[in-house]
Design an enzyme around this catalytic site. Structure first.
Site, short mmCIF file in Angstrom:
data_model
loop_
_atom_site.label_atom_id
_atom_site.label_comp_id
_atom_site.label_asym_id
_atom_site.label_seq_id
_atom_site.Cartn_x
_atom_site.Cartn_y
_atom_site.Cartn_z
CD GLN A 1 72.57 -85.93 -12.35
OE1 GLN A 1 73.61 -85.54 -11.72
NE2 GLN A 1 72.03 -85.53 -13.35
CB CYS B 1 64.09 -84.35 -17.56
SG CYS B 1 64.72 -83.52 -18.84
CG HIS C 1 65.94 -87.84 -16.26
ND1 HIS C 1 65.99 -88.00 -17.72
CD2 HIS C 1 66.95 -86.60 -16.25
CE1 HIS C 1 66.27 -86.83 -18.33
NE2 HIS C 1 67.01 -86.10 -17.47
CG ASP D 1 69.58 -93.03 -14.54
OD1 ASP D 1 70.78 -92.72 -14.67
OD2 ASP D 1 68.67 -92.36 -14.79
CE LYS E 1 73.19 -86.18 -16.86
NZ LYS E 1 72.64 -84.88 -17.32
C1 LIG Z 1 69.02 -89.23 -13.44
C2 LIG Z 1 69.21 -89.12 -15.10
N1 LIG Z 1 69.06 -89.98 -15.88
C3 LIG Z 1 69.13 -89.97 -17.34
C4 LIG Z 1 69.78 -88.77 -17.69
C5 LIG Z 1 69.62 -88.74 -19.10
O1 LIG Z 1 70.98 -88.32 -19.66
P1 LIG Z 1 71.43 -88.19 -21.26
O2 LIG Z 1 70.63 -86.96 -21.39
O3 LIG Z 1 73.06 -87.77 -21.05
O4 LIG Z 1 71.18 -89.11 -22.09
C6 LIG Z 1 70.05 -87.78 -17.11
C7 LIG Z 1 70.35 -86.44 -17.51
O5 LIG Z 1 69.99 -85.42 -16.85
C8 LIG Z 1 69.85 -87.62 -15.58
O6 LIG Z 1 70.17 -86.68 -14.61
#
Ligand SMILES: Cc1ncc(COP(=O)(O)O)c(C=O)c1O
Length: 409
Positions: free
Chosen positions: A205, A367, A125, A202, A228
């Site tokens: 998900q 993203c 991401h 990270d 999430k």
């Molecule tokens: C894999 C992953 N990392 C990071 C993020 C960023 O999360 P946030 O926008 O809640 O900071 C997301 C959000 O879609 C994500 O799916």
């Protein structure tokens, strides 16, 4: 308390799921973007503002103390939820994005030197790419990118090959937000740590779908976002091993994170996690997040996994039967995220037509532009399920996508 697998009973916990869109019952399949909130979370946030609201760590009065207790208790709940050894290893932040920025900023100051390498993957991401690019720019370190396989997994051999004596940091996702594929995080963490790298996972998900255990995973840092995992927006979790949080420099400065402030002698800071929580934090958000953790514990991760597995097994073959549909990330180890393209139809058109039927999905690059470029596409349509979705909703998605395929044929 509900009986296991009683989806209707679980759905009754989520008021928004009773919404109608364009005269159709809402079919919410955009859970990878953000999930819906159970009444228990709504009540926890509401209850805080009704009965407990005060600023923390400051007052001697009753409400301030009650708010402080509730905030500290939320930290302990989150620590338990992810298997952290100590609540002091939990930093409350605004979300995964802020957590990764905090770590990248800190490691740029205390670890990275010119010529060092930061190993990422092509699937990340943007939130797990751009902060490292900034850190690399500041320090003269280099970003190295591990490849992905055509079916949407991390190429483990390539990842291991690219781990070298200069790799200082390895940062990667547990589950792909764009494809739903689950990566062999345990093995990647183990190999990266053997190579001497600091590891950030990270878990944005993965945390909504299965139990995370930081002690078993062995990563140095882990991030996820409250919104999430069925909690509020604006709150997230940075887990860091105690010695790393002690070593990492402060990120933002101001009130509450300080020990002593003096114009004559300078300023000293509190220990972690407080040294990373400058200013008034999202107290209600932390309490709401803890309520979400408790709620998920009550439902049970085993039940969640079983229900989602059933949904995935039901919807995957039915979607794949649709003429012109190409599914990305069609692998065994995945969470119920279905990312697809339809021949001759822009993903945004798919999203718009589904919305007219009351079905909410996400369309675009998610993203993850480097991953989309790797596949040579601008984006996909992504239907992402949670444990409160039903087989009937999966069938509604398939019927609508089939209709779109016919319209554009
Ligand atoms: C894999 C992953 N990392 C990071 C993020 C960023 O999360 P946030 O926008 O809640 O900071 C997301 C959000 O879609 C994500 O799916």
């Amino acid at each position: 308390m509900h009986r296991p697998f009683d989806t209707e009973c679980i759905r009754a916990d989520f008021p928004i799921l009773r919404t109608e869109i364009n005269g159709n019952p809402l079919v919410y399949l955009d859970n990878a973007a953000t999930s819906q909130k159970p009444q228990a979370v709504i009540d926890a946030v509401d209850g805080f503002y009704r009965t407990t609201n005060g600023n923390i760590h400051r007052g001697v009065h009753h409400l301030s103390q009650a708010a402080t207790d509730a905030y500290d208790c939320a930290r302990a709940t989150v620590a338990r939820f992810i298997g952290a050894a100590d609540p002091h290893e939990i930093v409350f932040i605004r979300g995964a994005t802020e957590g990764i920025n905090l770590v990248a900023h800190g490691l740029a100051e205390c670890l990275l030197r010119e010529g060092d390498e930061i190993l990422l993957t092509r699937m990340e991401h943007h939130a797990n790419i751009v902060p490292w690019q900034m850190a690399a720019r500041k320090t003269g370190a280099r970003i190295v990118v591990a490849d992905v396989t055509p079916d949407g997994r991390i190429d483990l051999e390539d990842f291991c090959r690219k781990l070298g004596p200069r790799t200082r940091i390895a940062a990667f996702m547990h589950v792909s937000n764009a494809l739903g594929t689950i990566h062999p995080a345990e093995e990647m963490i183990c190999r990266a740590r053997q190579a001497g790298a600091v590891v950030l996972l990270d878990a944005c998900q993965s945390a909504p779908h299965f139990r995370i255990d930081v002690s078993a995973l062995g990563c140095d840092f882990l991030v996820f976002s409250g919104h999430k995992v069925f909690g509020p927006t604006g709150i997230g979790v940075l887990y860091g091993k105690g010695d790393w949080l002690a070593r990492l420099p402060v990120y933002q400065t101001g009130g509450d994170m300080v020990d002593r402030v003096s114009f004559e002698d300078g300023t000293t800071f509190r220990d972690a996690p407080e040294k990373f929580e400058a200013g008034t934090p999202d107290i209600a958000g932390a309490i709401g997040l803890a309520a979400a953790c408790d709620y998920l514990d009550r439902v049970g991760s085993g039940h969640i996994e079983a229900a989602e597995k059933e949904l995935l097994a039901h919807v995957t073959p039915r979607l794949k039967e649709i003429p012109g549909l190409k599914l990305y990330g069609d692998v065994d180890r995945k969470v119920p995220v279905l990312s697809f393209t339809l021949d001759g139809v822009h993903p945004h058109d798919i999203g718009t037509i589904l919305d007219a039927d009351g079905i909410a999905i996400r369309a675009g690059h998610h993203c993850a532009q480097p991953l989309m470029r790797h596949y040579g596409i601008a984006g996909t349509a992504r239907a992402s399920f949670a444990f409160y979705n039903t087989v009937e909703e999966a069938d509604a998605l398939v019927a609508s996508v089939r209709k779109i395929a016919k319209m554009f044929a």
